[in-house]
Scaffold this motif. Structure first.
Motif, PDB file in Angstrom:
ATOM      1  N   ILE A   1       0.833  -1.198   0.000  1.00  0.00           N
ATOM      2  CA  ILE A   1       0.000   0.000   0.000  1.00  0.00           C
ATOM      3  C   ILE A   1       0.871   1.254   0.000  1.00  0.00           C
ATOM      4  CG2 ILE A   1      -0.325   0.241   2.492  1.00  0.00           C
ATOM      5  CD1 ILE A   1      -3.132   0.631   0.018  1.00  0.00           C
ATOM      6  N   ARG A   2       2.046   1.178   0.637  1.00  0.00           N
ATOM      7  CA  ARG A   2       2.957   2.324   0.608  1.00  0.00           C
ATOM      8  C   ARG A   2       3.430   2.600  -0.809  1.00  0.00           C
ATOM      9  NH1 ARG A   2       6.810   0.705   5.332  1.00  0.00           N
ATOM     10  NH2 ARG A   2       5.215   0.470   6.905  1.00  0.00           N
TER      11      ARG A   2
ATOM     12  N   ALA B   1       1.781   1.964  -3.503  1.00  0.00           N
ATOM     13  CA  ALA B   1       0.657   2.557  -4.234  1.00  0.00           C
ATOM     14  C   ALA B   1       0.517   4.042  -3.896  1.00  0.00           C
ATOM     15  CB  ALA B   1      -0.635   1.817  -3.915  1.00  0.00           C
ATOM     16  N   PHE B   2       0.667   4.404  -2.620  1.00  0.00           N
ATOM     17  CA  PHE B   2       0.609   5.810  -2.224  1.00  0.00           C
ATOM     18  C   PHE B   2       1.711   6.618  -2.902  1.00  0.00           C
ATOM     19  CE2 PHE B   2      -1.697   4.996   2.032  1.00  0.00           C
ATOM     20  CZ  PHE B   2      -2.915   5.261   1.445  1.00  0.00           C
ATOM     21  N   ARG B   3       2.937   6.081  -2.881  1.00  0.00           N
ATOM     22  CA  ARG B   3       4.052   6.787  -3.519  1.00  0.00           C
ATOM     23  C   ARG B   3       3.838   6.908  -5.018  1.00  0.00           C
ATOM     24  NH1 ARG B   3       7.639   3.498  -0.357  1.00  0.00           N
ATOM     25  NH2 ARG B   3       7.991   2.312  -2.245  1.00  0.00           N
TER      26      ARG B   3
ATOM     27  N   VAL C   1       0.992   6.815  -6.872  1.00  0.00           N
ATOM     28  CA  VAL C   1      -0.077   7.764  -7.204  1.00  0.00           C
ATOM     29  C   VAL C   1       0.346   9.183  -6.844  1.00  0.00           C
ATOM     30  CG1 VAL C   1      -2.452   8.425  -6.659  1.00  0.00           C
ATOM     31  CG2 VAL C   1      -1.884   6.033  -7.020  1.00  0.00           C
ATOM     32  N   GLY C   2       1.024   9.349  -5.720  1.00  0.00           N
ATOM     33  CA  GLY C   2       1.490  10.667  -5.314  1.00  0.00           C
ATOM     34  C   GLY C   2       2.459  11.282  -6.305  1.00  0.00           C
TER      35      GLY C   2
ATOM     36  N   LEU D   1       0.357  12.227  -0.237  1.00  0.00           N
ATOM     37  CA  LEU D   1       0.413  10.809  -0.595  1.00  0.00           C
ATOM     38  C   LEU D   1       1.839  10.273  -0.582  1.00  0.00           C
ATOM     39  CD1 LEU D   1      -2.239  10.592  -3.440  1.00  0.00           C
ATOM     40  CD2 LEU D   1      -2.391   9.642  -1.144  1.00  0.00           C
ATOM     41  N   VAL D   2       2.799  11.059  -1.053  1.00  0.00           N
ATOM     42  CA  VAL D   2       4.192  10.609  -1.028  1.00  0.00           C
ATOM     43  C   VAL D   2       4.675  10.467   0.412  1.00  0.00           C
ATOM     44  CG1 VAL D   2       6.552  11.306  -1.584  1.00  0.00           C
ATOM     45  CG2 VAL D   2       4.777  11.462  -3.314  1.00  0.00           C
TER      46      VAL D   2
ATOM     47  N   LEU E   1       2.779   9.807   3.029  1.00  0.00           N
ATOM     48  CA  LEU E   1       2.121   8.641   3.615  1.00  0.00           C
ATOM     49  C   LEU E   1       2.776   7.340   3.145  1.00  0.00           C
ATOM     50  CD1 LEU E   1      -1.669   9.554   3.400  1.00  0.00           C
ATOM     51  CD2 LEU E   1      -0.280   9.317   5.457  1.00  0.00           C
ATOM     52  N   GLY E   2       3.344   7.354   1.968  1.00  0.00           N
ATOM     53  CA  GLY E   2       3.934   6.152   1.420  1.00  0.00           C
ATOM     54  C   GLY E   2       5.419   6.009   1.630  1.00  0.00           C
ATOM     55  N   ARG E   3       6.028   6.909   2.383  1.00  0.00           N
ATOM     56  CA  ARG E   3       7.477   6.819   2.561  1.00  0.00           C
ATOM     57  C   ARG E   3       7.858   5.610   3.402  1.00  0.00           C
ATOM     58  NH1 ARG E   3       8.494  11.778   6.758  1.00  0.00           N
ATOM     59  NH2 ARG E   3       7.279  10.855   8.421  1.00  0.00           N
TER      60      ARG E   3
END
Length: 105
Positions: free
Chosen positions: A2-3, A5-7, A9-10, A89-90, A92-94
């Motif tokens: 999921i991280r 995916a956040f990175r 999309v971000g 989003l980036v 959150l995905g770090r």
């Protein structure tokens, strides 16, 4: 997963923010005055029905969220709104920082 995916999309949203920044800059240079396209106008150009459907839903559940928050976002520049969403989003995905020693869990 999921991280990632956040990175992913971000970063795409940050790329779109950069494209809109260049678009506004190009239009401003060509016109000789500062022209900034608001996020609400961009959203309306892409899909007007979803924007019109969102307002009654937000006003019914939380009216304070629509009036100050969403109206401010809709009148802000597109590149700014997309840039903030992309950065969130980036972040959150770090990846997590590595643990040092055994005491930290």
């Amino acid at each position: 997963m999921i991280r990632f995916a956040f990175r992913f999309v971000g970063l795409w949203i940050l790329a779109a923010a950069f494209i809109f920044l260049v678009y506004d800059g190009t239009r401003s240079i060509a016109a000789g005055v500062v022209l900034i396209k608001p996020f609400g106008e961009t959203w309306n150009d892409i899909h007007a029905g979803s924007l019109q459907a969102l307002q009654p839903i937000m006003e019914r559940h939380s009216p304070w969220l629509w009036d100050p928050a969403m109206l401010k976002a809709l009148t802000s520049p597109t590149w700014l709104v997309l840039g903030v969403i992309g950065m969130i989003l980036v972040l959150l995905g770090r990846k997590r920082k590595p643990l040092i020693g055994f005491a930290r869990r």
